[in-house]
Motif scaffolding. Structure first.
Motif, PDB file in Angstrom:
ATOM      1  N   ALA A 252       0.825  -1.200   0.000  1.00 39.71           N
ATOM      2  CA  ALA A 252       0.000   0.000   0.000  1.00 39.71           C
ATOM      3  C   ALA A 252       0.862   1.254   0.000  1.00 39.71           C
ATOM      4  O   ALA A 252       1.968   1.271   0.546  1.00 39.71           O
ATOM      5  CB  ALA A 252      -0.925  -0.004   1.215  1.00 39.71           C
ATOM      6  N   GLU A 253       0.344   2.300  -0.636  1.00 37.81           N
ATOM      7  CA  GLU A 253       1.009   3.591  -0.647  1.00 37.81           C
ATOM      8  C   GLU A 253      -0.045   4.688  -0.619  1.00 37.81           C
ATOM      9  O   GLU A 253      -1.196   4.469  -0.989  1.00 37.81           O
ATOM     10  CB  GLU A 253       1.908   3.736  -1.872  1.00 37.81           C
ATOM     11  CG  GLU A 253       1.199   3.609  -3.209  1.00 37.81           C
ATOM     12  CD  GLU A 253       2.159   3.736  -4.370  1.00 37.81           C
ATOM     13  OE1 GLU A 253       2.463   4.893  -4.740  1.00 37.81           O
ATOM     14  OE2 GLU A 253       2.616   2.700  -4.884  1.00 37.81           O
ATOM     15  N   PRO A 297      -1.896   0.488  -5.806  1.00 40.77           N
ATOM     16  CA  PRO A 297      -2.519   1.156  -6.952  1.00 40.77           C
ATOM     17  C   PRO A 297      -3.196   0.200  -7.931  1.00 40.77           C
ATOM     18  O   PRO A 297      -4.289   0.501  -8.433  1.00 40.77           O
ATOM     19  CB  PRO A 297      -1.343   1.886  -7.618  1.00 40.77           C
ATOM     20  CG  PRO A 297      -0.356   2.098  -6.513  1.00 40.77           C
ATOM     21  CD  PRO A 297      -0.485   0.889  -5.637  1.00 40.77           C
ATOM     22  N   GLU A 298      -2.576  -0.949  -8.210  1.00 42.71           N
ATOM     23  CA  GLU A 298      -3.174  -1.869  -9.184  1.00 42.71           C
ATOM     24  C   GLU A 298      -4.436  -2.506  -8.651  1.00 42.71           C
ATOM     25  O   GLU A 298      -5.407  -2.703  -9.390  1.00 42.71           O
ATOM     26  CB  GLU A 298      -2.147  -2.940  -9.576  1.00 42.71           C
ATOM     27  CG  GLU A 298      -0.978  -2.395 -10.373  1.00 42.71           C
ATOM     28  CD  GLU A 298      -1.440  -1.538 -11.545  1.00 42.71           C
ATOM     29  OE1 GLU A 298      -2.301  -1.999 -12.326  1.00 42.71           O
ATOM     30  OE2 GLU A 298      -0.957  -0.398 -11.676  1.00 42.71           O
ATOM     31  N   GLN A 303     -10.518  -2.572  -8.501  1.00 40.58           N
ATOM     32  CA  GLN A 303     -11.771  -2.350  -7.799  1.00 40.58           C
ATOM     33  C   GLN A 303     -12.590  -1.253  -8.473  1.00 40.58           C
ATOM     34  O   GLN A 303     -13.816  -1.367  -8.609  1.00 40.58           O
ATOM     35  CB  GLN A 303     -11.485  -1.954  -6.342  1.00 40.58           C
ATOM     36  CG  GLN A 303     -12.690  -2.045  -5.429  1.00 40.58           C
ATOM     37  CD  GLN A 303     -13.107  -3.480  -5.161  1.00 40.58           C
ATOM     38  OE1 GLN A 303     -12.306  -4.308  -4.780  1.00 40.58           O
ATOM     39  NE2 GLN A 303     -14.381  -3.775  -5.371  1.00 40.58           N
ATOM     40  N   LEU A 304     -11.938  -0.191  -8.929  1.00 39.24           N
ATOM     41  CA  LEU A 304     -12.654   0.898  -9.578  1.00 39.24           C
ATOM     42  C   LEU A 304     -13.186   0.480 -10.947  1.00 39.24           C
ATOM     43  O   LEU A 304     -14.265   0.916 -11.364  1.00 39.24           O
ATOM     44  CB  LEU A 304     -11.740   2.120  -9.704  1.00 39.24           C
ATOM     45  CG  LEU A 304     -11.315   2.750  -8.369  1.00 39.24           C
ATOM     46  CD1 LEU A 304     -10.276   3.839  -8.607  1.00 39.24           C
ATOM     47  CD2 LEU A 304     -12.512   3.305  -7.614  1.00 39.24           C
ATOM     48  N   MET A 351       0.584   9.556  -4.690  1.00 37.69           N
ATOM     49  CA  MET A 351       0.109   9.254  -6.044  1.00 37.69           C
ATOM     50  C   MET A 351      -1.291   9.826  -6.219  1.00 37.69           C
ATOM     51  O   MET A 351      -2.117   9.764  -5.319  1.00 37.69           O
ATOM     52  CB  MET A 351       0.092   7.745  -6.270  1.00 37.69           C
ATOM     53  CG  MET A 351      -0.581   7.343  -7.574  1.00 37.69           C
ATOM     54  SD  MET A 351      -0.582   5.561  -7.853  1.00 37.69           S
ATOM     55  CE  MET A 351       1.106   5.321  -8.398  1.00 37.69           C
ATOM     56  N   ARG A 352      -1.551  10.389  -7.392  1.00 38.34           N
ATOM     57  CA  ARG A 352      -2.870  10.927  -7.698  1.00 38.34           C
ATOM     58  C   ARG A 352      -3.499  10.119  -8.821  1.00 38.34           C
ATOM     59  O   ARG A 352      -2.863   9.859  -9.847  1.00 38.34           O
ATOM     60  CB  ARG A 352      -2.782  12.396  -8.093  1.00 38.34           C
ATOM     61  CG  ARG A 352      -2.397  13.327  -6.953  1.00 38.34           C
ATOM     62  CD  ARG A 352      -2.408  14.770  -7.430  1.00 38.34           C
ATOM     63  NE  ARG A 352      -3.717  15.147  -7.929  1.00 38.34           N
ATOM     64  CZ  ARG A 352      -3.905  16.149  -8.784  1.00 38.34           C
ATOM     65  NH1 ARG A 352      -2.891  16.836  -9.251  1.00 38.34           N
ATOM     66  NH2 ARG A 352      -5.140  16.442  -9.193  1.00 38.34           N
TER      67      ARG A 352
END
Length: 357
Positions: A252-253, A297-298, A303-304, A351-352
């Motif tokens: 996680a980040e 992120p991946e 999920q999105l 990260m955005r």
């Protein structure tokens, strides 16, 4: 209604009504654990097996229950149980969702929330009687539903009408032909599972293939009954899908996630979607929501995508990651809910991601 809330409602109400996100899996924290007829099990052992089943559903990690961090709870899981009782030949256990999520996070384990890919399943049974595609209204459908629920997978079965019975053949399943995809178009599903099961009496085997987006997996399993075979297939399907949505420890980040095109119903859906990831609302401007969370992120992208959100390029305008959420932004209905302050994070380290419907 406070002025800010009134303004928010008017802004979001003016947006076009769009389809809602996928429905969450019901009964995720309820485990129907079969009682072993050949063993004189104590109730504590039955609850322990139910806890093991739940942890695997939520983490996708077969080794999670053996971790030192969960040992004490596994030995005595009652404090996480809301209620339990016997139903037929099974122990029905309902766990407290908030308590389970808390202990898993404290143990450093990722959590897979209730929003999961809907699994359209072509299940072809072949035995001495003949070959039959299992459809939604057939007697054997309940066996597949029970197995999918036990493993935490949303199942969708086809109608299995005459056209599908003639088209979905062992060859079509084995070769992954276009017949599967063309017939799947009539169903709203995120993933496709094709199974060719063969056997009878006390020996069954199955070859299966699973497609989720551009990912594909296949395998073979065997069991001594239809019920056990269905569970083996769903267990392997879960083992393939879960890592795509569950962050492993250390992956996680910090992320600032911007969502465009949200309305009132979608605001609630997004909160539910991001809650297992610890997502916190950071900013709100009309139909633009910005969340702060920590995730892989991946896995967040997976999920999105499941929620039918599309990634768009991030513009140069910066979002101040250190700015706390304004007090007026903390509720939609006037309820006073405290927002835990989070340590300031340098903007360049965050990260955005930007998404829209």
């Amino acid at each position: 209604m406070r002025p800010f809330v009134r303004c928010l409602v008017l802004c979001l109400a003016s947006l076009p009504i769009l389809p809602a996100l996928a429905q969450p899996l019901e009964g995720l924290y309820q485990v129907r654990e079969p009682i072993r007829a050949d063993q004189d099990e104590a109730r504590e052992e039955q609850l322990r097996r139910a806890f093991d089943t739940l942890v695997l559903r939520l983490t996708g990690d077969p080794q999670a229950v053996s971790s030192d961090a969960l040992k004490a709870l596994r030995d005595e899981p009652r404090e996480l149980v809301r209620q339990f009782g016997t139903r037929g030949e099974a122990l029905l256990v309902e766990f407290d969702a908030a308590s389970v999520q808390r202990v898993l996070r404290e143990a450093g384990l990722g959590i897979w929330g209730p929003d999961r890919p809907v699994l359209l399943t072509w299940w072809l049974n072949e035995d001495d009687v003949g070959t039959q595609l299992i459809g939604d209204g057939q007697r054997q459908a309940e066996t597949l539903r029970t197995a999918a629920q036990y493993r935490g997978l949303p199942l969708r079965l086809p109608l299995a009408d005459l056209t599908e019975q003639l088209s979905i053949t062992p060859e079509a399943i084995r070769e992954g032909s276009d017949e599967l995809e063309s017939h799947a178009a009539r169903y709203d599903a995120d993933a496709l599972l094709a199974v060719h099961a063969q056997g009878g009496d006390e020996q069954w085997r199955a070859a299966w293939q699973l497609w989720l987006g551009d990912r594909q997996q296949q395998g073979e399993v065997s069991a001594d009954s239809r019920e056990a075979l269905a569970d083996e297939v769903m267990r392997e399907a879960h083992a393939f899908i879960a890592p795509l949505f569950v962050s492993a420890p250390g992956q996680a980040e910090p992320i600032l996630l911007e969502i465009e095109g949200a309305d009132i119903s979608r605001f609630a859906e997004l909160n539910r979607l991001l809650q297992p990831l610890g997502g916190q609302l950071h900013q709100m401007e009309a139909d633009r929501l910005i969340y702060r969370l920590e995730a892989d992120p991946e896995q967040l992208r997976s999920q999105l995508a499941l929620a039918r959100l599309y990634e768009v390029p991030v513009e140069a305008d910066p979002v101040d990651a250190t700015q706390p959420l304004d007090e007026a932004d903390q509720a939609l209905d006037g309820a006073e809910e405290s927002v835990a302050e989070t340590p300031s994070v340098p903007e360049q380290s965050v990260m955005r991601l930007r998404y829209r419907w």
